[in-house]
Design a protein around this motif. Structure first.
Motif, PDB file in Angstrom:
ATOM      1  N   ASP A   1    -153.342  57.069 -27.957  1.00 31.82           N
ATOM      2  CA  ASP A   1    -153.575  56.722 -29.171  1.00 31.82           C
ATOM      3  C   ASP A   1    -154.935  55.514 -29.383  1.00 31.82           C
ATOM      4  OD1 ASP A   1    -152.388  59.234 -30.055  1.00 31.82           O
ATOM      5  OD2 ASP A   1    -151.080  58.318 -31.394  1.00 31.82           O
ATOM      6  N   VAL A   2    -154.493  54.522 -28.882  1.00 30.32           N
ATOM      7  CA  VAL A   2    -155.535  53.607 -29.464  1.00 30.32           C
ATOM      8  C   VAL A   2    -156.573  53.546 -28.615  1.00 30.32           C
ATOM      9  CG1 VAL A   2    -155.602  50.587 -29.379  1.00 30.32           C
ATOM     10  CG2 VAL A   2    -153.409  51.370 -30.155  1.00 30.32           C
ATOM     11  N   ASN A   3    -156.305  53.943 -27.179  1.00 28.68           N
ATOM     12  CA  ASN A   3    -157.530  53.683 -26.411  1.00 28.68           C
ATOM     13  C   ASN A   3    -158.916  54.847 -26.327  1.00 28.68           C
ATOM     14  OD1 ASN A   3    -156.481  51.382 -25.150  1.00 28.68           O
ATOM     15  ND2 ASN A   3    -155.529  52.389 -23.477  1.00 28.68           N
ATOM     16  N   VAL A   4    -157.660  56.446 -27.518  1.00 26.81           N
ATOM     17  CA  VAL A   4    -158.609  57.108 -26.867  1.00 26.81           C
ATOM     18  C   VAL A   4    -159.488  57.519 -28.114  1.00 26.81           C
ATOM     19  CG1 VAL A   4    -158.587  60.218 -27.187  1.00 26.81           C
ATOM     20  CG2 VAL A   4    -157.223  58.276 -25.156  1.00 26.81           C
ATOM     21  N   ARG A   5    -159.166  56.735 -29.091  1.00 22.49           N
ATOM     22  CA  ARG A   5    -159.333  56.813 -30.529  1.00 22.49           C
ATOM     23  C   ARG A   5    -160.590  55.926 -30.804  1.00 22.49           C
ATOM     24  NH1 ARG A   5    -157.416  62.141 -31.923  1.00 22.49           N
ATOM     25  NH2 ARG A   5    -154.917  62.569 -31.570  1.00 22.49           N
ATOM     26  N   GLN A   6    -161.924  56.107 -30.092  1.00 21.95           N
ATOM     27  CA  GLN A   6    -162.720  55.097 -29.781  1.00 21.95           C
ATOM     28  C   GLN A   6    -164.084  55.395 -30.956  1.00 21.95           C
ATOM     29  OE1 GLN A   6    -162.708  52.235 -29.081  1.00 21.95           O
ATOM     30  NE2 GLN A   6    -161.122  52.379 -27.839  1.00 21.95           N
ATOM     31  N   PRO A   7    -164.202  55.248 -31.448  1.00 24.49           N
ATOM     32  CA  PRO A   7    -165.585  55.750 -32.888  1.00 24.49           C
ATOM     33  C   PRO A   7    -166.825  56.496 -31.827  1.00 24.49           C
ATOM     34  CG  PRO A   7    -165.475  53.790 -33.256  1.00 24.49           C
ATOM     35  CD  PRO A   7    -164.651  53.570 -31.773  1.00 24.49           C
ATOM     36  N   ASP A   8    -168.154  56.958 -32.437  1.00 25.12           N
ATOM     37  CA  ASP A   8    -168.908  56.614 -31.833  1.00 25.12           C
ATOM     38  C   ASP A   8    -168.665  57.378 -30.331  1.00 25.12           C
ATOM     39  OD1 ASP A   8    -170.123  55.617 -33.985  1.00 25.12           O
ATOM     40  OD2 ASP A   8    -169.994  53.915 -33.202  1.00 25.12           O
ATOM     41  N   LEU A   9    -168.396  58.466 -30.561  1.00 21.74           N
ATOM     42  CA  LEU A   9    -167.974  59.263 -28.821  1.00 21.74           C
ATOM     43  C   LEU A   9    -168.252  60.033 -28.529  1.00 21.74           C
ATOM     44  CD1 LEU A   9    -165.665  57.038 -26.928  1.00 21.74           C
ATOM     45  CD2 LEU A   9    -168.094  56.931 -26.858  1.00 21.74           C
ATOM     46  N   SER A  10    -168.923  60.887 -28.468  1.00 21.33           N
ATOM     47  CA  SER A  10    -168.590  62.293 -28.119  1.00 21.33           C
ATOM     48  C   SER A  10    -167.897  62.801 -27.486  1.00 21.33           C
ATOM     49  CB  SER A  10    -170.529  63.026 -27.307  1.00 21.33           C
ATOM     50  OG  SER A  10    -169.950  63.120 -26.144  1.00 21.33           O
ATOM     51  N   ASP A  11    -167.373  64.184 -27.668  1.00 21.30           N
ATOM     52  CA  ASP A  11    -166.001  65.138 -27.054  1.00 21.30           C
ATOM     53  C   ASP A  11    -166.198  64.522 -25.505  1.00 21.30           C
ATOM     54  OD1 ASP A  11    -164.989  65.745 -29.616  1.00 21.30           O
ATOM     55  OD2 ASP A  11    -166.370  67.530 -29.982  1.00 21.30           O
ATOM     56  N   GLU A  12    -167.259  64.444 -25.210  1.00 19.32           N
ATOM     57  CA  GLU A  12    -167.373  65.181 -23.871  1.00 19.32           C
ATOM     58  C   GLU A  12    -166.865  63.831 -23.077  1.00 19.32           C
ATOM     59  OE1 GLU A  12    -170.364  66.944 -21.886  1.00 19.32           O
ATOM     60  OE2 GLU A  12    -170.839  65.764 -20.429  1.00 19.32           O
ATOM     61  N   GLU A  13    -167.391  62.774 -23.495  1.00 21.43           N
ATOM     62  CA  GLU A  13    -167.181  61.221 -23.120  1.00 21.43           C
ATOM     63  C   GLU A  13    -165.608  60.458 -23.864  1.00 21.43           C
ATOM     64  OE1 GLU A  13    -171.271  58.877 -24.186  1.00 21.43           O
ATOM     65  OE2 GLU A  13    -170.258  59.827 -25.656  1.00 21.43           O
ATOM     66  N   ARG A  14    -165.568  61.188 -24.653  1.00 26.59           N
ATOM     67  CA  ARG A  14    -163.726  61.175 -25.048  1.00 26.59           C
ATOM     68  C   ARG A  14    -163.095  61.613 -23.740  1.00 26.59           C
ATOM     69  NH1 ARG A  14    -165.032  61.419 -30.741  1.00 26.59           N
ATOM     70  NH2 ARG A  14    -164.318  59.835 -31.684  1.00 26.59           N
ATOM     71  N   LEU A  15    -162.847  62.642 -23.775  1.00 29.75           N
ATOM     72  CA  LEU A  15    -162.246  63.059 -22.192  1.00 29.75           C
ATOM     73  C   LEU A  15    -162.214  62.225 -20.915  1.00 29.75           C
ATOM     74  CD1 LEU A  15    -160.203  65.354 -21.034  1.00 29.75           C
ATOM     75  CD2 LEU A  15    -162.546  67.152 -20.944  1.00 29.75           C
ATOM     76  N   ARG A  16    -164.188  61.713 -20.492  1.00 28.80           N
ATOM     77  CA  ARG A  16    -164.293  61.156 -19.858  1.00 28.80           C
ATOM     78  C   ARG A  16    -163.103  60.042 -20.005  1.00 28.80           C
ATOM     79  NH1 ARG A  16    -168.083  60.755 -16.006  1.00 28.80           N
ATOM     80  NH2 ARG A  16    -169.423  62.099 -16.725  1.00 28.80           N
ATOM     81  N   LEU A  17    -163.516  59.419 -20.566  1.00 29.89           N
ATOM     82  CA  LEU A  17    -162.429  57.995 -21.118  1.00 29.89           C
ATOM     83  C   LEU A  17    -160.443  58.842 -21.021  1.00 29.89           C
ATOM     84  CD1 LEU A  17    -162.953  55.044 -22.207  1.00 29.89           C
ATOM     85  CD2 LEU A  17    -162.515  56.439 -24.711  1.00 29.89           C
ATOM     86  N   VAL A  18    -160.334  59.786 -21.106  1.00 30.69           N
ATOM     87  CA  VAL A  18    -158.827  59.916 -21.317  1.00 30.69           C
ATOM     88  C   VAL A  18    -158.727  60.364 -19.864  1.00 30.69           C
ATOM     89  CG1 VAL A  18    -156.781  61.618 -21.526  1.00 30.69           C
ATOM     90  CG2 VAL A  18    -158.487  61.074 -23.189  1.00 30.69           C
ATOM     91  N   ILE A  19    -159.574  60.618 -19.003  1.00 26.43           N
ATOM     92  CA  ILE A  19    -159.261  61.071 -17.412  1.00 26.43           C
ATOM     93  C   ILE A  19    -159.260  59.119 -16.618  1.00 26.43           C
ATOM     94  CG2 ILE A  19    -160.701  61.811 -15.616  1.00 26.43           C
ATOM     95  CD1 ILE A  19    -161.732  64.257 -17.559  1.00 26.43           C
ATOM     96  N   VAL A  20    -161.005  58.546 -17.093  1.00 30.30           N
ATOM     97  CA  VAL A  20    -160.642  57.002 -16.835  1.00 30.30           C
ATOM     98  C   VAL A  20    -159.284  56.409 -16.915  1.00 30.30           C
ATOM     99  CG1 VAL A  20    -161.641  55.149 -16.798  1.00 30.30           C
ATOM    100  CG2 VAL A  20    -163.113  57.441 -16.666  1.00 30.30           C
ATOM    101  N   ILE A  21    -159.479  56.732 -18.188  1.00 36.26           N
ATOM    102  CA  ILE A  21    -157.756  56.100 -18.711  1.00 36.26           C
ATOM    103  C   ILE A  21    -156.198  55.518 -17.685  1.00 36.26           C
ATOM    104  CG2 ILE A  21    -156.069  55.138 -20.310  1.00 36.26           C
ATOM    105  CD1 ILE A  21    -158.549  55.634 -22.326  1.00 36.26           C
ATOM    106  N   CYS A  22    -156.538  57.119 -17.553  1.00 35.68           N
ATOM    107  CA  CYS A  22    -155.105  57.592 -17.251  1.00 35.68           C
ATOM    108  C   CYS A  22    -155.076  57.298 -15.429  1.00 35.68           C
ATOM    109  CB  CYS A  22    -154.879  59.621 -17.463  1.00 35.68           C
ATOM    110  SG  CYS A  22    -154.269  59.894 -18.551  1.00 35.68           S
ATOM    111  N   LEU A  23    -155.742  57.286 -14.953  1.00 36.31           N
ATOM    112  CA  LEU A  23    -156.553  57.134 -13.388  1.00 36.31           C
ATOM    113  C   LEU A  23    -155.799  55.928 -13.275  1.00 36.31           C
ATOM    114  CD1 LEU A  23    -159.007  60.029 -12.334  1.00 36.31           C
ATOM    115  CD2 LEU A  23    -156.650  59.978 -11.858  1.00 36.31           C
ATOM    116  N   ASP A  24    -156.815  54.929 -14.548  1.00 38.71           N
ATOM    117  CA  ASP A  24    -156.707  53.764 -14.068  1.00 38.71           C
ATOM    118  C   ASP A  24    -155.080  53.217 -14.550  1.00 38.71           C
ATOM    119  OD1 ASP A  24    -157.843  51.142 -14.112  1.00 38.71           O
ATOM    120  OD2 ASP A  24    -157.149  51.036 -15.952  1.00 38.71           O
ATOM    121  N   ASP A  25    -154.755  53.765 -15.508  1.00 39.38           N
ATOM    122  CA  ASP A  25    -153.242  53.457 -15.508  1.00 39.38           C
ATOM    123  C   ASP A  25    -151.779  53.943 -14.585  1.00 39.38           C
ATOM    124  OD1 ASP A  25    -151.254  52.907 -17.580  1.00 39.38           O
ATOM    125  OD2 ASP A  25    -150.681  54.312 -17.241  1.00 39.38           O
ATOM    126  N   ILE A  26    -152.479  54.586 -14.098  1.00 39.43           N
ATOM    127  CA  ILE A  26    -152.046  55.554 -12.572  1.00 39.43           C
ATOM    128  C   ILE A  26    -151.569  54.267 -11.631  1.00 39.43           C
ATOM    129  CG2 ILE A  26    -151.851  56.995 -10.715  1.00 39.43           C
ATOM    130  CD1 ILE A  26    -152.070  59.280 -13.008  1.00 39.43           C
TER     131      ILE A  26
END
Lengths: 220, 220
Positions: free
Chosen positions: B83-108
């Motif tokens: 929740d904390v990492n994804v709820r970033q302001p000033d991002l488009s939906d596409e950028e947010r999805l990209r962020l989720v993907i990068v965060i998940c793979l980085d966490d893995i």
DNA sequence: GCAAAAATAGGACGATCATCAAGATTTGGT
DNA sequence: ACCAAATCTTGATGATCGTCCTATTTTTGC
């Protein structure tokens, strides 16, 4: 031969002995899949095949030997199954890649594979022998996939072919804990299989040399 | 409350007690990740945090209670981090999805996640409590992904959004045993992350309503 | 058929497991 | 300061683990 490090040899000299060894291996296999690594004890395995503990210990003096022989057995079985199923005549490279994808995802839905590989992934974290055998198995899977990726898109470099194969393989394996046997979203496996077969092939066909390097550079 | 089945409550009334319980949970967490489920014993956990076996048994009279409290702790931790990492302001939906993907793979790629989830997938095979908590966690992940999928491509039905989210999530999780922490192809994670971020977003944007149903029908 | 080897039975070993019980100590409310 | 409750120590419980040892039975080579 270079058997310096690992050469688990199957015990059993007389025919009765080899039959018993087979029974032990089958029992060990069944216990691992039906009850998990926690229940994977020499005693439980002996009970499973109607033997005495001492007899199992006679054929496999160390439990680790049993693990190694069993794993070699299992991996050889998967490798030959993959070979047999894929080497179908009268198919285009694209149809063959589609077949590999469908076979893999179908296999993942079996109780055997769903349970076995989740256990192996966990065991590989702290058991080098298991880690190495699992790695070897997937290296072979990537090779099989890569062979068709290369043929479908000959412009790609070996490294690009490997990266794409790795991506396709990892994506498919990821369905195991979610869409595998009796897993929460197992009912969605048909849709995921259809999507995978279609989209992965599109991906292979549409990827151009340099694309992967470009994307990697841009996102770093 | 409907707590008939599962209501693991954190023991420890006095501050000293809560501190000890925290220490036990941290030790249990560390043992599970560093040494695996095989070493996950009350004695090993007690040693890890410098306590006596009886004291751990006092706070967690049954080992299963410790497992349940620990797992709830871990899953809550992952959920809030997401929740904390994804709820970033000033991002488009596409950028947010990209962020989720990068965060998940980085966490893995972290030791914690690579080891923890492979263990959990295996344990979930024969432990209903763990299976349910893992399912709940991924359901939440799918929801987060699905939220952006829906916004990026509003024409898709809820079911299509869910299928796409499931596909993306499973594909990412599949990298764990291959490209995770100290796994054989860990060096390829950067390339896979780049491909994932780019390709999954393309898929979401280019999928048209009915596409998934068409592919599923055609391949059955 | 007969000795040697292989296989099996049966029991025992020490180690480790989760759990428990009883006494000593620490803590918090009053 | 006092007492009850919470916490911690200590030791023991029975169960189960992998492994080993010694007979006994079965199989094989000759």
């Amino acid at each position: 031969m270079a058997d310096t490090e690992l050469a688990p040899t199957r015990p059993g000299i007389y025919s009765r002995g080899t039959e018993t060894v087979d029974a032990i291996l089958k029992a060990a296999h069944d216990v691992l899949i039906e009850e998990g690594a926690e229940a994977f004890t020499v005693r439980r395995i002996a009970t499973e095949c109607g033997l005495r503990v001492g007899n199992v210990s006679y054929h496999f003096p160390k439990k680790e030997m049993l693990v190694q022989v069993l794993l070699d057995d299992i991996m050889e079985n998967y490798n030959t199954k993959l070979d047999v199923n894929v080497r179908q005549p009268d198919l285009s490279d694209e149809e063959r890649l589609r077949l590999v994808i469908v076979i893999c995802l179908d296999d993942i839905c079996s109780k055997r594979t769903t349970h076995l590989f989740t256990e192996l992934w966990a065991l590989a974290n702290h058991n080098d022998f298991i880690a190495e055998r699992v790695r070897g198995f997937y290296a072979k899977v990537h090779d099989v996939i890569g062979e068709y990726v290369q043929r479908i898109n000959p412009a790609l470099s070996p490294d690009e072919v490997h990266t794409l194969s790795l991506f396709i393989s990892a994506s498919m394996e990821g369905t195991t804990p979610f869409l595998g046997y009796k897993k929460p979203w197992n009912d969605k496996m048909a849709a995921i299989t259809a999507i995978s077969a279609s989209w992965f092939i599109d991906l292979v066909k549409s990827t151009k040399p340099g694309d992967i390097a470009d994307m990697t550079r841009r996102s770093s």
